[in-house]
Design a protein around this motif. Structure first.
Motif, short mmCIF file in Angstrom:
data_model
loop_
_atom_site.label_atom_id
_atom_site.label_comp_id
_atom_site.label_asym_id
_atom_site.label_seq_id
_atom_site.Cartn_x
_atom_site.Cartn_y
_atom_site.Cartn_z
N PHE A 320 0.78 -1.17 0.09
CA PHE A 320 -0.06 -0.06 0.10
C PHE A 320 0.92 1.25 0.02
CE2 PHE A 320 -2.53 3.32 2.39
CZ PHE A 320 -3.38 3.28 1.75
N ASP A 321 1.97 1.39 0.91
CA ASP A 321 2.62 2.48 1.26
C ASP A 321 3.76 2.63 -0.25
OD1 ASP A 321 1.73 2.72 3.42
OD2 ASP A 321 3.42 1.88 4.60
N LYS A 322 4.25 1.60 -0.69
CA LYS A 322 4.81 1.68 -2.03
C LYS A 322 3.78 2.21 -3.26
CE LYS A 322 9.00 -0.17 -1.17
NZ LYS A 322 10.42 0.17 -1.45
N LEU A 323 2.87 1.65 -3.21
CA LEU A 323 1.99 2.18 -4.39
C LEU A 323 1.57 3.82 -4.34
CD1 LEU A 323 -0.01 1.41 -6.64
CD2 LEU A 323 -1.78 0.99 -5.11
N TYR A 324 1.35 4.27 -3.11
CA TYR A 324 0.58 5.49 -3.20
C TYR A 324 1.94 6.42 -3.20
CZ TYR A 324 -4.18 4.04 -3.13
OH TYR A 324 -5.36 3.67 -3.47
N SER A 325 3.14 5.98 -2.93
CA SER A 325 4.35 6.80 -2.79
C SER A 325 4.69 7.57 -4.25
CB SER A 325 5.49 6.12 -2.31
OG SER A 325 6.03 5.26 -3.38
N ILE A 326 4.02 6.84 -5.25
CA ILE A 326 4.46 7.41 -6.55
C ILE A 326 3.20 8.01 -6.90
CG2 ILE A 326 6.25 5.71 -6.94
CD1 ILE A 326 4.17 3.94 -8.51
N GLY A 327 1.97 8.11 -6.34
CA GLY A 327 0.79 8.58 -6.90
C GLY A 327 0.89 9.96 -7.49
N GLU A 328 1.57 10.75 -6.79
CA GLU A 328 1.69 12.18 -7.49
C GLU A 328 2.33 12.29 -8.70
OE1 GLU A 328 1.00 15.07 -6.11
OE2 GLU A 328 0.67 15.00 -4.26
N ARG A 329 3.39 11.22 -8.76
CA ARG A 329 4.10 11.41 -10.12
C ARG A 329 3.20 10.77 -11.31
NH1 ARG A 329 9.44 12.32 -9.45
NH2 ARG A 329 9.85 12.51 -7.05
N VAL A 330 2.37 9.70 -11.14
CA VAL A 330 1.30 9.13 -11.93
C VAL A 330 0.40 10.18 -12.43
CG1 VAL A 330 -0.44 7.57 -12.37
CG2 VAL A 330 1.65 6.93 -11.08
N LEU A 331 -0.18 11.01 -11.54
CA LEU A 331 -1.08 12.01 -11.87
C LEU A 331 -0.42 13.19 -12.78
CD1 LEU A 331 -3.22 12.44 -8.59
CD2 LEU A 331 -3.67 10.93 -10.73
#
Length: 435
Positions: A320-331
């Protein structure tokens, strides 16, 4: 007058394929298309299509007296559009009856409401799901339903801030205590957001126990079910019956006559002076009796009615933490393929497969032999996905650079919108005037 608020969820798992460590960096496609097509086709034929035809018939036969609500995840809609478009046609037909309210939910059917980022990902994907619902069914949802009915006071505050009038959640005993789920409540952080709590017993009597011959109330008939509601305390209760649509045909097979039972509910309800309302109608016609205080997230899953099935062990929390750690970059990337993979990787079932809880009901983990196998496969895929995100937006870009990049993109979007409006005005001005 007693009222039934009947709600169904439609969501489909996007099956991941077996993905090895050595595939990282070479294979960027993560899905088992055969499993996805097979599962959605089976559920469509044995549940969604016959169930929706039944709901459409009920709406027409009742001349508007029968009401129902549906929520559909964005990723579930994508699966239906790809493999079972006839289900979309039936949903549009149901929408046209005027008896169905469509609800909002996170596009991915994921856990973004639990991410520690001020609700940015949660807001973004909810907005996309709302737009898709409006595009397909001509409704802009006013009531929200989170993935697996996850709710706490903070989530309620976020949902209220997004402009929704109500939210559906579980009527968990450890939260309601002596309170009844048959009343309308409101969010502790914002009284303008009304809270509808699921009657899990009446809901599970249909979705889990209906065809069980060892159940003390088997066989369950519509008249008996309505007697339970009619004889319950209070004269003005609202009975929130919430379940997955696949309960009609999959959890309870068509051979059990589950659709005959559902179809007779409005008839038996009418005999007892019981009506049907959508969530929005409940909110408009009833007053909240009090705030409901939910300091920790609850859901409709497992006996604990909490989030432990998704985030209850170290593996799940790391993923969970790994996935959302890159959320900003995905968006920020604006890459369509990254965004789509981001949606599919957020889906809650990916974390559910990693649970180490001992549940009374066995869980189908699909291709995975164990929770550790599920974790390994998911992290291999996530490793490749993170590489792709870092290629699009390098990891060494600091926050100021990311903000500048985002500002550039926003300015470009505004410029494009402005130019599109100018083009539209020019085209309009060039049209010959009618004499």
């Amino acid at each position: 007058m007693k009222t039934i608020c009947l709600y169904f969820e439609i969501h489909q798992i996007t099956h991941l394929k077996r993905y090895r460590f050595f595939d990282i960096g070479t294979d960027h496609y993560y899905y088992d298309d055969y499993a996805n097509e097979t599962s959605i086709t089976n559920i469509a034929e044995n549940s969604y299509i016959p169930a929706l035809r039944t709901l459409i018939a009920m709406a027409r036969e009742s001349e508007g007296a029968f009401k129902v609500a549906l929520s559909l995840s964005g990723v579930g809609l994508e699966q239906l559009e790809r493999y079972a478009p006839q289900v979309i046609d039936l949903l549009q037909e149901l929408a046209a009856t005027g008896c169905c309210e469509f609800l909002a939910e996170p596009y991915s059917h994921g856990l973004s409401s639990l991410a520690d980022n001020g609700g940015k990902f949660f807001r973004e994907e909810t907005k996309r799901q709302v737009e898709k619902i409006n595009q397909l069914f001509g409704q802009r949802p006013k009531v929200f339903r989170n993935s697996s009915l996850i709710y706490d006071d903070e989530i309620g505050g976020l949902v209220a801030d997004m402009g929704f009038k109500g939210i559906l959640t579980e009527g968990a005993e450890h939260i309601l205590g002596w309170k009844s789920p048959h009343y309308l409540y409101h969010c502790l952080q914002d009284p303008n957001l009304k809270v509808l709590t699921r009657d899990f017993k009446l809901s599970d009597d249909i979705s889990l126990r209906f065809s069980n011959p060892s159940w003390e109330s088997y066989p369950l008939m519509a008249d008996k079910y309505m007697d339970w509601i009619a004889e319950s305390p209070g004269e003005d209760g609202v009975f929130n019956i919430f379940m997955e649509l696949c309960a009609l045909g999959i959890y309870q097979p068509l051979s059990s006559h589950i659709l005959d039972f559902i179809r007779n509910l409005p008839i038996e309800a009418g005999k007892r002076g019981i009506g049907f309302q959508t969530p929005s109608e409940v909110i408009k016609t009833r007053k909240s009796v009090s705030a409901v205080e939910v300091p920790y997230p609850m859901s409709w899953t497992d006996e604990e009615r909490d989030i432990s099935c998704w985030l209850g062990n170290v593996m799940q929390r790391e993923a969970f933490d790994k996935l959302y750690s890159i959320g900003e970059r995905v968006l920020l990337s604006g890459d369509r393929h990254l965004r789509q993979d981001w949606d599919y990787l957020q889906a809650s079932n990916n974390f559910r497969f990693m649970t180490t809880k001992n549940n009374a009901v066995s869980m189908d983990r699909g291709i995975y032999e164990s929770p550790y196998d599920a974790f390994t496969n998911y992290m291999n895929i996530l490793g490749d996905f993170m590489q792709r995100v870092n290629w699009a937006l390098p990891q060494d870009m600091d926050i100021e650079e990311l903000n500048a990049f985002q500002t550039t993109i926003q300015n470009q979007d505004k410029k494009i919108q402005s130019l599109e409006k100018q083009v539209a005005r020019l085209k309009s001005a060039q049209k010959p005037k009618k004499k």
